[in-house]
Design an enzyme around this catalytic site. Structure first.
Site, short mmCIF file in Angstrom:
data_model
loop_
_atom_site.label_atom_id
_atom_site.label_comp_id
_atom_site.label_asym_id
_atom_site.label_seq_id
_atom_site.Cartn_x
_atom_site.Cartn_y
_atom_site.Cartn_z
N SER A 1 0.82 -1.21 0.00
CA SER A 1 0.00 0.00 0.00
C SER A 1 0.86 1.26 0.00
O SER A 1 1.99 1.27 0.47
CB SER A 1 -0.90 0.03 1.24
OG SER A 1 -1.72 -1.10 1.29
N1 SAH Z 1 -0.09 -5.44 4.14
C1 SAH Z 1 0.63 -5.65 2.91
C2 SAH Z 1 -0.22 -5.29 1.71
C3 SAH Z 1 -0.42 -6.50 0.88
S1 SAH Z 1 -1.65 -6.43 -0.38
C4 SAH Z 1 1.97 -4.96 2.92
O1 SAH Z 1 2.25 -4.21 3.86
O2 SAH Z 1 2.75 -5.16 1.99
C5 SAH Z 1 -2.82 -7.57 0.26
C6 SAH Z 1 -2.40 -8.99 0.42
O3 SAH Z 1 -3.53 -9.72 0.86
C7 SAH Z 1 -1.92 -9.68 -0.85
O4 SAH Z 1 -0.61 -10.13 -0.66
C8 SAH Z 1 -2.91 -10.85 -1.02
O5 SAH Z 1 -2.29 -12.03 -1.51
C9 SAH Z 1 -3.40 -11.05 0.39
N2 SAH Z 1 -4.70 -11.72 0.53
C10 SAH Z 1 -5.79 -11.63 -0.28
N3 SAH Z 1 -6.78 -12.41 0.18
C11 SAH Z 1 -6.33 -13.02 1.32
C12 SAH Z 1 -6.88 -13.95 2.25
N4 SAH Z 1 -8.11 -14.46 2.10
N5 SAH Z 1 -6.13 -14.34 3.30
C13 SAH Z 1 -4.86 -13.87 3.46
N6 SAH Z 1 -4.28 -13.01 2.61
C14 SAH Z 1 -4.99 -12.57 1.55
#
Ligand code: SAH
Length: 206
Positions: free
Chosen positions: A52
């Site tokens: 993000s």
């Molecule tokens: N918090 C992260 C942002 C990652 S983007 C950071 O600081 O980099 C969101 C992430 O959520 C992605 O990597 C995606 O694979 C994951 N995601 C999507 N659906 C999910 C689920 N049901 N359970 C766990 N992770 C999930």
């Protein structure tokens, strides 16, 4: 980054700002975008996912106002950056990532940087982390259509849940849900755009 993107847009919570100063964001992004690590937008981290924008991380972190020693669940580990910010505020962090390769990489980065109070699990976060519940705060960084009920159940008394809710293209709202005297209170904070919250069965198709 802190002055222009975050303080200028109204984030004032001091522990949040201190954590943003302390965590080396460039260590969480792939080498080819490292020059842009502190830029004012999200960045690709591989597997179609993104880290993000700094302001959004700051805004969500301020919204849950972590105190040292609190137990925090994150759904969507991605790069591990948000987890590191929460850990830098003194939280014990439990984070779940559905893409195993990202979970592994994030766990490695967090280990290298010494964030030992973060536990990373590969899997679908839809059911939360029942064995470690309840949580003082829950941070979700992928957008489901509706709030997964297990996350509401796993929120402690006085707990805060911040989550983007809505369809993949357009119309997502970042929501804050708090639990007091057993009752849930919900409000919209900001229109946002996050990657979709997927389920394990979705990923089997790809
Ligand atoms: N918090 C992260 C942002 C990652 S983007 C950071 O600081 O980099 C969101 C992430 O959520 C992605 O990597 C995606 O694979 C994951 N995601 C999507 N659906 C999910 C689920 N049901 N359970 C766990 N992770 C999930």
């Amino acid at each position: 980054m802190i002055e222009e993107q975050i303080i200028a847009r109204g984030v004032t919570h001091r522990p949040t700002l201190a954590a943003l100063r302390a965590v080396p964001r460039h260590r969480f992004v792939p080498a080819d975008v490292q020059r842009e690590a502190y830029a004012d937008h999200p960045l690709p981290i591989g597997h179609g996912q993104t880290i993000s924008q700094p302001f959004i991380v700051a805004f969500m972190t301020e919204a849950v106002a972590i105190k040292p020693g609190e137990k925090v669940l994150e759904i969507g580990t991605g790069s591990g950056y948000q987890a590191a910010i929460l850990a830098a505020m003194g939280a014990r962090v439990f984070t779940i990532e559905i893409i195993p390769a990202l979970a592994e990489r994030a766990a490695g980065t967090l280990r290298e940087l010494g964030y030992d109070q973060v536990r990373v699990r590969a899997g679908d976060g839809y059911q939360g982390w029942p064995d470690e519940a309840p949580f003082d705060a829950i941070v979700v960084t992928a957008a489901p259509d509706t709030i997964p009920p297990a996350l509401l159940d796993q929120l402690a008394e006085g707990g805060r849940l911040v989550i983007p809710v809505g369809p993949q293209h357009g119309g997502q709202e970042l929501m804050l849900v708090t639990k007091s005297k057993g009752k849930l209170h919900q409000r919209n904070l900001l229109p946002v755009r996050f990657v979709p919250f997927t389920r394990e069965k979705d990923n089997e198709k790809t």
